[in-house]
Each structure stands twice: as C-alpha cells, then as structure tokens.
Write a protein that holds these residues in place. Structure first.
Motif, PDB file in Angstrom:
ATOM      1  N   PRO A 198     -73.630  24.326  40.953  1.00 48.74           N
ATOM      2  CA  PRO A 198     -73.085  23.289  40.077  1.00 48.74           C
ATOM      3  C   PRO A 198     -72.066  23.865  39.090  1.00 48.74           C
ATOM      4  O   PRO A 198     -72.352  24.823  38.373  1.00 48.74           O
ATOM      5  CB  PRO A 198     -74.310  22.751  39.346  1.00 48.74           C
ATOM      6  N   ILE A 199     -70.874  23.305  39.117  1.00 54.09           N
ATOM      7  CA  ILE A 199     -69.844  23.613  38.119  1.00 54.09           C
ATOM      8  C   ILE A 199     -69.308  22.281  37.608  1.00 54.09           C
ATOM      9  O   ILE A 199     -69.503  21.249  38.248  1.00 54.09           O
ATOM     10  CB  ILE A 199     -68.700  24.488  38.678  1.00 54.09           C
ATOM     11  N   VAL A 200     -68.632  22.305  36.477  1.00 52.35           N
ATOM     12  CA  VAL A 200     -68.141  21.055  35.905  1.00 52.35           C
ATOM     13  C   VAL A 200     -66.962  20.481  36.671  1.00 52.35           C
ATOM     14  O   VAL A 200     -66.734  19.285  36.641  1.00 52.35           O
ATOM     15  CB  VAL A 200     -67.775  21.206  34.410  1.00 52.35           C
ATOM     16  N   GLY A 201     -66.197  21.312  37.353  1.00 58.65           N
ATOM     17  CA  GLY A 201     -65.017  20.854  38.077  1.00 58.65           C
ATOM     18  C   GLY A 201     -63.819  20.727  37.167  1.00 58.65           C
ATOM     19  O   GLY A 201     -63.930  20.758  35.936  1.00 58.65           O
ATOM     20  N   PRO A 202     -62.625  20.598  37.739  1.00 60.75           N
ATOM     21  CA  PRO A 202     -61.395  20.643  36.952  1.00 60.75           C
ATOM     22  C   PRO A 202     -61.174  19.460  35.999  1.00 60.75           C
ATOM     23  O   PRO A 202     -60.599  19.639  34.934  1.00 60.75           O
ATOM     24  CB  PRO A 202     -60.296  20.714  38.000  1.00 60.75           C
ATOM     25  N   ALA A 203     -61.620  18.276  36.360  1.00 55.25           N
ATOM     26  CA  ALA A 203     -61.399  17.121  35.480  1.00 55.25           C
ATOM     27  C   ALA A 203     -62.212  17.261  34.193  1.00 55.25           C
ATOM     28  O   ALA A 203     -61.678  17.108  33.083  1.00 55.25           O
ATOM     29  CB  ALA A 203     -61.750  15.822  36.204  1.00 55.25           C
ATOM     30  N   VAL A 204     -63.481  17.573  34.332  1.00 53.64           N
ATOM     31  CA  VAL A 204     -64.338  17.747  33.150  1.00 53.64           C
ATOM     32  C   VAL A 204     -63.916  18.992  32.377  1.00 53.64           C
ATOM     33  O   VAL A 204     -63.874  18.982  31.144  1.00 53.64           O
ATOM     34  CB  VAL A 204     -65.825  17.829  33.562  1.00 53.64           C
ATOM     35  N   ALA A 205     -63.559  20.051  33.083  1.00 53.19           N
ATOM     36  CA  ALA A 205     -63.141  21.293  32.421  1.00 53.19           C
ATOM     37  C   ALA A 205     -61.906  21.066  31.549  1.00 53.19           C
ATOM     38  O   ALA A 205     -61.817  21.601  30.439  1.00 53.19           O
ATOM     39  CB  ALA A 205     -62.862  22.374  33.458  1.00 53.19           C
ATOM     40  N   ARG A 206     -60.981  20.255  32.024  1.00 53.62           N
ATOM     41  CA  ARG A 206     -59.788  19.953  31.216  1.00 53.62           C
ATOM     42  C   ARG A 206     -60.158  19.203  29.938  1.00 53.62           C
ATOM     43  O   ARG A 206     -59.572  19.418  28.886  1.00 53.62           O
ATOM     44  CB  ARG A 206     -58.779  19.136  32.020  1.00 53.62           C
ATOM     45  N   ILE A 207     -61.133  18.325  30.026  1.00 53.61           N
ATOM     46  CA  ILE A 207     -61.592  17.608  28.837  1.00 53.61           C
ATOM     47  C   ILE A 207     -62.234  18.582  27.851  1.00 53.61           C
ATOM     48  O   ILE A 207     -61.953  18.549  26.652  1.00 53.61           O
ATOM     49  CB  ILE A 207     -62.565  16.468  29.205  1.00 53.61           C
TER      50      ILE A 207
ATOM     51  N   ALA B 205     -61.882  21.616  22.688  1.00 53.35           N
ATOM     52  CA  ALA B 205     -61.843  22.889  21.957  1.00 53.35           C
ATOM     53  C   ALA B 205     -60.494  23.079  21.276  1.00 53.35           C
ATOM     54  O   ALA B 205     -60.434  23.540  20.130  1.00 53.35           O
ATOM     55  CB  ALA B 205     -62.134  24.048  22.904  1.00 53.35           C
ATOM     56  N   LEU B 206     -59.426  22.706  21.956  1.00 57.37           N
ATOM     57  CA  LEU B 206     -58.093  22.818  21.354  1.00 57.37           C
ATOM     58  C   LEU B 206     -57.944  21.870  20.161  1.00 57.37           C
ATOM     59  O   LEU B 206     -57.357  22.232  19.139  1.00 57.37           O
ATOM     60  CB  LEU B 206     -57.013  22.516  22.402  1.00 57.37           C
ATOM     61  N   MET B 207     -58.500  20.664  20.282  1.00 58.55           N
ATOM     62  CA  MET B 207     -58.378  19.668  19.213  1.00 58.55           C
ATOM     63  C   MET B 207     -59.035  20.122  17.916  1.00 58.55           C
ATOM     64  O   MET B 207     -58.545  19.810  16.831  1.00 58.55           O
ATOM     65  CB  MET B 207     -58.984  18.332  19.648  1.00 58.55           C
ATOM     66  N   ILE B 208     -60.130  20.851  18.024  1.00 55.10           N
ATOM     67  CA  ILE B 208     -60.814  21.293  16.806  1.00 55.10           C
ATOM     68  C   ILE B 208     -60.447  22.732  16.440  1.00 55.10           C
ATOM     69  O   ILE B 208     -61.028  23.310  15.525  1.00 55.10           O
ATOM     70  CB  ILE B 208     -62.345  21.141  16.921  1.00 55.10           C
TER      71      ILE B 208
ATOM     72  N   GLN C 161     -59.448  29.965  27.880  1.00 54.76           N
ATOM     73  CA  GLN C 161     -58.063  29.495  27.765  1.00 54.76           C
ATOM     74  C   GLN C 161     -57.875  28.721  26.470  1.00 54.76           C
ATOM     75  O   GLN C 161     -56.842  28.827  25.809  1.00 54.76           O
ATOM     76  CB  GLN C 161     -57.695  28.611  28.958  1.00 54.76           C
ATOM     77  N   ALA C 162     -58.870  27.944  26.102  1.00 55.38           N
ATOM     78  CA  ALA C 162     -58.759  27.103  24.903  1.00 55.38           C
ATOM     79  C   ALA C 162     -58.804  27.918  23.620  1.00 55.38           C
ATOM     80  O   ALA C 162     -58.046  27.641  22.693  1.00 55.38           O
ATOM     81  CB  ALA C 162     -59.877  26.053  24.893  1.00 55.38           C
ATOM     82  N   VAL C 163     -59.689  28.909  23.554  1.00 56.67           N
ATOM     83  CA  VAL C 163     -59.811  29.673  22.300  1.00 56.67           C
ATOM     84  C   VAL C 163     -58.735  30.741  22.173  1.00 56.67           C
ATOM     85  O   VAL C 163     -58.487  31.251  21.083  1.00 56.67           O
ATOM     86  CB  VAL C 163     -61.214  30.302  22.119  1.00 56.67           C
ATOM     87  N   GLY C 164     -58.114  31.097  23.260  1.00 53.92           N
ATOM     88  CA  GLY C 164     -56.995  32.025  23.217  1.00 53.92           C
ATOM     89  C   GLY C 164     -57.404  33.483  23.137  1.00 53.92           C
ATOM     90  O   GLY C 164     -58.587  33.836  23.115  1.00 53.92           O
ATOM     91  N   GLU C 165     -56.388  34.306  23.064  1.00 55.68           N
ATOM     92  CA  GLU C 165     -56.572  35.758  23.101  1.00 55.68           C
ATOM     93  C   GLU C 165     -57.443  36.293  21.974  1.00 55.68           C
ATOM     94  O   GLU C 165     -58.192  37.239  22.148  1.00 55.68           O
ATOM     95  CB  GLU C 165     -55.197  36.426  23.061  1.00 55.68           C
ATOM     96  N   ASN C 166     -57.361  35.700  20.807  1.00 55.37           N
ATOM     97  CA  ASN C 166     -58.157  36.172  19.670  1.00 55.37           C
ATOM     98  C   ASN C 166     -59.492  35.452  19.525  1.00 55.37           C
ATOM     99  O   ASN C 166     -60.234  35.702  18.587  1.00 55.37           O
ATOM    100  CB  ASN C 166     -57.350  36.051  18.377  1.00 55.37           C
TER     101      ASN C 166
END
Length: 110
Positions: A51-60, A65-68, A89-94
């Motif tokens: 079981p994985i979330v898949g790309p649609a849920v992962a994008r959400i 994470a980006l929004m907050i 990807q959302a939290v970035g390099e740091n």
C-alpha cells in the motif's frame, strides 16, 4: 459467489473509491509525469501489493506541507518510502523527514 475480477489499475489507484471511473481516469491523466524513481516505486508497489498513497494523494500531501511551510515531517508507517520522497520534496534541502515503518524489509527497501 463468483471470484472478484482483478482490476487493471494499480492497487494505489483506488479506482471508483471517491470518483467514478471516467472522472478518476481523467484526474490521473492530468497528473504531470513523475520522476523515474517514483514510477519505479509505483510499479514495485503494484507488483508486490504494497500500500502506497499514489501520486494524486501524494501531491495533495506535498501541497499541504508547502502551504504551511513545513520544515519537519514525522511519518508513521511509510512502507517503501514512496510518500517520504514527496514529503522530502516539500520540506526542501534544509528540511527533515523522519521515516518509520514496523517492517524491517520495508525499511531496507526504502
């Protein structure tokens, strides 16, 4: 009772779960191409019924994470690490993502 017909969609696709087939197909067709490693993980998850979330849920999740402006994510139970990549990807390099899974084989695969 007749055996259930095997779906032609990957297990993570959740076909007809929230949207009807044609709408579901359209939504997935609109997703941009994913990095090779993510496509490989999707294929592996499908082949091994993981079981994985898949790309649609992962994008959400990534967008939330980006929004907050998240810098740290703790993920409880990530199987092979598919969603972990999206969080990273959302939290970035740091940023920092803490991966967990109770199955040592999953952790090794991740």
């Amino acid at each position: 009772m007749t055996p259930s017909k095997k779906s032609s969609h990957p297990v993570w696709r959740h076909h007809n779960f929230i949207t009807v087939g044609p709408v579901d197909d359209y939504l997935y067709s609109m997703l941009p191409k994913r990095e090779d490693v993510l496509a490989e993980m999707e294929q592996y998850a499908t082949e091994h019924n993981i079981p994985i979330v898949g790309p649609a849920v992962a994008r959400i999740l990534e967008q939330l994470a980006l929004m907050i402006n998240a810098h740290t994510v703790f993920e409880l139970g990530s199987a092979i690490g598919y969603s972990t990549i999206w969080w990273a990807q959302a939290v970035g390099e740091n940023g920092r993502v803490i991966y967990t899974d109770g199955d040592a084989k999953n952790a090794e695969r991740a």
